[in-house]
Motif scaffolding. Structure first.
Motif, short mmCIF file in Angstrom:
data_model
loop_
_atom_site.label_atom_id
_atom_site.label_comp_id
_atom_site.label_asym_id
_atom_site.label_seq_id
_atom_site.Cartn_x
_atom_site.Cartn_y
_atom_site.Cartn_z
N ILE A 114 7.73 -0.30 -17.00
CA ILE A 114 8.55 0.54 -17.86
C ILE A 114 9.99 0.30 -17.46
N HIS A 115 10.87 0.34 -18.42
CA HIS A 115 12.26 -0.03 -18.20
C HIS A 115 12.85 0.60 -16.94
N SER A 116 13.45 -0.26 -16.12
CA SER A 116 14.16 0.16 -14.91
C SER A 116 13.25 0.74 -13.84
N GLN A 117 11.97 0.44 -13.92
CA GLN A 117 11.05 0.84 -12.85
C GLN A 117 10.34 -0.38 -12.30
N GLY A 118 9.66 -0.21 -11.18
CA GLY A 118 8.87 -1.30 -10.62
C GLY A 118 7.58 -1.48 -11.40
N PRO A 119 7.02 -2.69 -11.41
CA PRO A 119 5.74 -2.92 -12.08
C PRO A 119 4.64 -2.04 -11.49
N GLN A 120 3.77 -1.60 -12.36
CA GLN A 120 2.64 -0.75 -11.98
C GLN A 120 1.36 -1.53 -12.14
N TYR A 121 0.56 -1.57 -11.10
CA TYR A 121 -0.73 -2.25 -11.16
C TYR A 121 -1.66 -1.53 -12.14
N ILE A 122 -2.36 -2.31 -12.98
CA ILE A 122 -3.30 -1.70 -13.93
C ILE A 122 -4.73 -2.03 -13.53
N ILE A 123 -5.04 -3.32 -13.46
CA ILE A 123 -6.42 -3.73 -13.28
C ILE A 123 -6.45 -5.20 -12.92
N HIS A 124 -7.53 -5.66 -12.30
CA HIS A 124 -7.69 -7.09 -12.07
C HIS A 124 -9.17 -7.45 -12.11
N GLY A 125 -9.45 -8.74 -12.29
CA GLY A 125 -10.84 -9.19 -12.34
C GLY A 125 -10.95 -10.67 -12.07
N LEU A 138 13.27 -5.76 -6.37
CA LEU A 138 12.03 -5.03 -6.24
C LEU A 138 11.33 -5.37 -4.93
N CYS A 139 10.91 -4.36 -4.23
CA CYS A 139 10.14 -4.52 -3.00
C CYS A 139 8.69 -4.19 -3.29
N ALA A 140 7.78 -4.88 -2.65
CA ALA A 140 6.35 -4.63 -2.86
C ALA A 140 5.60 -4.76 -1.54
N SER A 141 4.40 -4.22 -1.52
CA SER A 141 3.56 -4.37 -0.34
C SER A 141 2.11 -4.53 -0.78
N SER A 142 1.31 -5.08 0.10
CA SER A 142 -0.12 -5.20 -0.18
C SER A 142 -0.89 -5.17 1.13
N GLY A 143 -2.18 -4.74 1.01
CA GLY A 143 -3.04 -4.77 2.17
C GLY A 143 -3.54 -6.18 2.41
N GLY A 153 7.89 -0.79 -5.38
CA GLY A 153 8.84 0.31 -5.41
C GLY A 153 9.52 0.37 -6.76
N ASN A 154 10.43 1.31 -6.94
CA ASN A 154 11.11 1.46 -8.23
C ASN A 154 12.42 0.70 -8.33
N GLY A 155 12.70 -0.11 -7.34
CA GLY A 155 13.79 -1.06 -7.45
C GLY A 155 15.16 -0.54 -7.09
N THR A 156 16.05 -1.48 -6.78
CA THR A 156 17.47 -1.21 -6.57
C THR A 156 18.24 -2.13 -7.51
#
Lengths: 112, 115
Positions: free
Chosen positions: A39-50, B90-95, B107-110
């Protein structure tokens, strides 16, 4: 590295199912398909994977064709809050870490 | 709630100055990443870190530096050597449960603007 192809934009009526296609014709046998949305100006959000089988969670369903060359993300009852850019990504190997190659994505607009 | 915190949301700097972007996570994730996003474009990998005290260059590392002194923190410094620093970071992390079980969390970015 496998690449993905998505339509640049799509529209869907509120309450209807939104079906977002993705082509990944060069995907390797051990590569997963991931879907994210931004969504604009936010970080990507994980939805699903396969990997091979169809998957479903509380957000969406993922349908992967038998030859794995394409997939479809399904938002069963789209709402206005689902308006976002949707990225279909194939997981590649990169020096042992998880590098996700992001394309341009599909800009989905949900109309009232 | 667990998550990734990036601060500040907006950052303004003069050309020639170094600037450090903060990224903190409380997800107990081993791997952390920095991506850059330009308008209308996808994400490009700058640096990533698999474990504490170790990090690797991504596709566009020139003009950037990172450190990983703590598991929870992965700050990114944009140096004066970066020719086009204005972007959304954008910063991210994973297990590390294997690729099938460890999607990236962002994260929501800078949004950095250099004039």
């Amino acid at each position: 590295d496998a690449k993905t192809t998505q339509p640049p934009s799509m529209d869907c009526a509120e309450g209807r199912a939104a079906n977002l296609p993705c082509n990944h014709s060069t995907i390797s046998g051990n590569e997963y398909v991931y879907w994210y949305r931004q969504i604009h100006s936010q970080g990507p959000q994980y939805i699903i994977h396969g990997l091979k089988n169809n998957e479903t969670n509380e957000m969406a369903s993922l349908i992967i064709t038998e030859d794995r060359k394409s997939s479809t993300l399904i938002l069963p009852h789209a709402t206005l809050r689902d308006t976002a850019v949707y990225y279909c990504i194939v997981r590649v190997a990169y020096q042992g870490a998880q590098k996700l190659v992001f394309g341009q994505g599909t800009r989905l607009t949900i109309n009232p | 709630d667990g998550g990734i915190t990036q601060s500040p949301k907006y950052l303004f700097r003069k050309e020639g100055q170094n600037v450090t972007l903060s990224c903190e996570q409380n997800l107990n994730h081993d791997a952390m990443y920095w991506y850059r996003q330009d308008p209308g474009q996808g994400l490009r990998l700058i640096y990533y870190s698999q474990i504490v005290n170790d990090f690797q260059k991504g596709d566009i590392a020139e003009g950037y530096s990172v450190s990983r002194e703590k598991k929870e923190s992965f700050p990114l410094t944009v140096t004066s050597a970066q020719k086009n620093p204005t972007a959304f970071y954008l910063c991210a992390s994973s297990g590390t449960g294997g690729v099938g079980n460890s999607p990236l969390h962002f994260g929501n970015g800078t949004r950095l603007t250099v004039t």
